[in-house]
Design an enzyme around this catalytic site. Sequence first.
Site, PDB file in Angstrom:
ATOM      1  N   GLU A  71      13.867  -1.753 -16.155  1.00 48.02           N
ATOM      2  CA  GLU A  71      15.230  -1.930 -15.615  1.00 48.02           C
ATOM      3  C   GLU A  71      15.586  -3.406 -15.490  1.00 48.02           C
ATOM      4  O   GLU A  71      16.113  -3.850 -14.477  1.00 48.02           O
ATOM      5  CB  GLU A  71      15.346  -1.243 -14.249  1.00 48.02           C
ATOM      6  CG  GLU A  71      15.004   0.217 -14.310  1.00 48.02           C
ATOM      7  CD  GLU A  71      16.223   1.108 -14.355  1.00 48.02           C
ATOM      8  OE1 GLU A  71      17.346   0.593 -14.326  1.00 48.02           O
ATOM      9  OE2 GLU A  71      16.038   2.326 -14.435  1.00 48.02           O
ATOM     10  N   GLY A 114      18.338   7.442 -22.427  1.00 42.87           N
ATOM     11  CA  GLY A 114      17.787   6.754 -23.596  1.00 42.87           C
ATOM     12  C   GLY A 114      18.600   5.530 -23.973  1.00 42.87           C
ATOM     13  O   GLY A 114      19.680   5.653 -24.562  1.00 42.87           O
ATOM     14  N   ARG A 167     -11.807  -3.141  10.144  1.00 45.53           N
ATOM     15  CA  ARG A 167     -12.927  -3.620   9.333  1.00 45.53           C
ATOM     16  C   ARG A 167     -13.635  -4.777  10.050  1.00 45.53           C
ATOM     17  O   ARG A 167     -13.009  -5.780  10.390  1.00 45.53           O
ATOM     18  CB  ARG A 167     -12.400  -4.100   7.969  1.00 45.53           C
ATOM     19  CG  ARG A 167     -13.412  -4.825   7.114  1.00 45.53           C
ATOM     20  CD  ARG A 167     -14.466  -3.873   6.573  1.00 45.53           C
ATOM     21  NE  ARG A 167     -15.483  -4.616   5.835  1.00 45.53           N
ATOM     22  CZ  ARG A 167     -16.528  -4.035   5.239  1.00 45.53           C
ATOM     23  NH1 ARG A 167     -16.664  -2.724   5.271  1.00 45.53           N
ATOM     24  NH2 ARG A 167     -17.417  -4.762   4.604  1.00 45.53           N
TER      25      ARG A 167
END
Lengths: 387, 248
Positions: free
Chosen positions: A366, A133, A271
């Site tokens: 972060e 925290g 594809r």
Amino acid sequence: MFSHPDYYNLDELFTEEEKLVRQTVRDFVDNEILPIIEKSARDGVFPLHLVKKMADIGLFGITLPQEYGGAGMNSTCYGIAMQELERGDSGIRSFASVQSSLVMYPIYAFGSEEQRLKWLPRLASGQAIGCFGLTEPDAGSNPSSMTTNAKRVEGGFLLNGAKMWITNGTLADVAVVWGKLDGVVRGFLVEKGMAGFTAPEMKGKHSLRASVTSELVFQDVFIPEENMLPGVEGLKGPLSCLTQARYGISWGVVGAAMACYDSSLHYAKSRIAFDRPIAGFQLIQDKLVWMLNEITKAQLLCWRLGKIKDQNTLRPQHVSLAKRNNCEMALTIARMSREIHGANGILDEYPIMRHAANLESVKTYEGTHEMHTLIIGQDITGLSAFV
Amino acid sequence: MNILVCISQVPDTTTRVAVGTDGSSINPAGVKFILNPYDEFAIEEGLRLREKSGGTVTTVTVGPDTSKEVLRTALAMGSDTAVFVKDESRSDSFVVASSIADLAKEITPDVILFGRQSIDFDSFALPSMVGELLGWPNISMVSSLTIEGTQVSAERDIEGGKESVSATLPCVISAQKGLNDPRYPKLPDIMKAKSKPIADRVATVVEPRVVTLSMTLPVSKRLNNIMTDSDADIDQLVRLLHEEAKVI
């Protein structure tokens, strides 16, 4: 079976045990994470059963000594394990990052021997979950403006305040909480069940959906004297933890980028449009080559970062550069992958959109991309652009 | 119980192999190698036998220097010791079997475990050759194994069913998929494996019984396989695209 791109034969730079760690975590991700992760993300649920399994193979506290339950490995092993985990999902990697770098690391580095012996083996074995925290609703990029505070009382402290954006918060048995005592930032081990401590889960995320994100609320929580981390004072405590975690993120996002590239390459080769595989079109090749190019550069950054970390010549600014670069490239690759996959890219039949959504968070948490820019900017100019 | 597990390094199943310039060997350049998947079941079974009955697990591989890597994997999974028999010749199964049999004569294991086949050359020959060279019973394709004292009971996969067999130790077992669920090496054990010994051993010199004349990649030609929209054909198509064409 996944095979990572290795355009520059970088495997020659890795030791036998580093490659063995990679293979072990890769197999773990293939067998345990990929089969369930789309459903976990769709349901917005952290797959709690993985905690014990991750602990069993030794994913928590990889760099810590074996007598505390760690694996005693080098930083490259830790990094490469995070890379593989994040090929699975950023949320699962986040769990491991928090447990190892933000909870076990500070208890190991700043804790008393009693605190180490009480928590590290339990955290390593997954019997206990930890959270960290620091961030508050009104203190993100500027943690020194935190308002969470402790006051001395007989036998300990009374903790008041609130934390936000806390990974694992609701699940945690122990929270490493940073608050001011007489104006100085100190670390406290807040345990689940302490009177006045609650950790409600934050809902409504479009990102890191297979991860728990929480608020931590402290109302006159009595913290016994022995639960304060004795070994550090000031912001360098939490910031040194963040350097550890950002190091893991720098590696981790390369895994997410590899997953997107791998899926794109296979998709583009199979594809058919205008009677040929779309991989044969210049615009698609441009994207695939850009991806491989950026992944190869990021791989080199990571490898070097691990080396200088173990040589103790690493500075936090070095980590900022890798975190900033790699998150940006991974997110861009995820978005390009979505384009290569066309409409299929939005389906959870492919991992693309999940990685893309996750990486939006990873680029921001972060230390935001922008803050890392300013950290490096200050480092090279000697001039602070923060205020 | 002393257990010898024989393992090998094989090309990763996703690797596209190329024939070497001599026309009769694989060109190892750029090929990623892995532990032969069936050997994982053999290692796991060896570890379980040791956990039940005590003793030691020794793992051996025969091959070039690069194949030492698979011994580290076995040591990290829990094998006690390892033996590396250097043999660059990549000769026939008989040469490899001779080296393993000579090792077995020295270290006298109670049981020798193999994977049912190595997925590179698929000769299925080693376990039976080693059994024959030692004069021991050989049970192949084992999907369930119990050893009580010197009594061995095993189930074998046969076409469309199972066969129950028995033998006495010492014997040679080859592991079928499903014999067990191989463990992941634990990261702390990967570290410990670094300090476990790998003994180098000289290969037995014998003449190969079978000589490879040439290797060729399959010529691509139209197979004229016509698939319908039945579920079985669709499954078959997906399998072919994945395993043969390797495009998905």
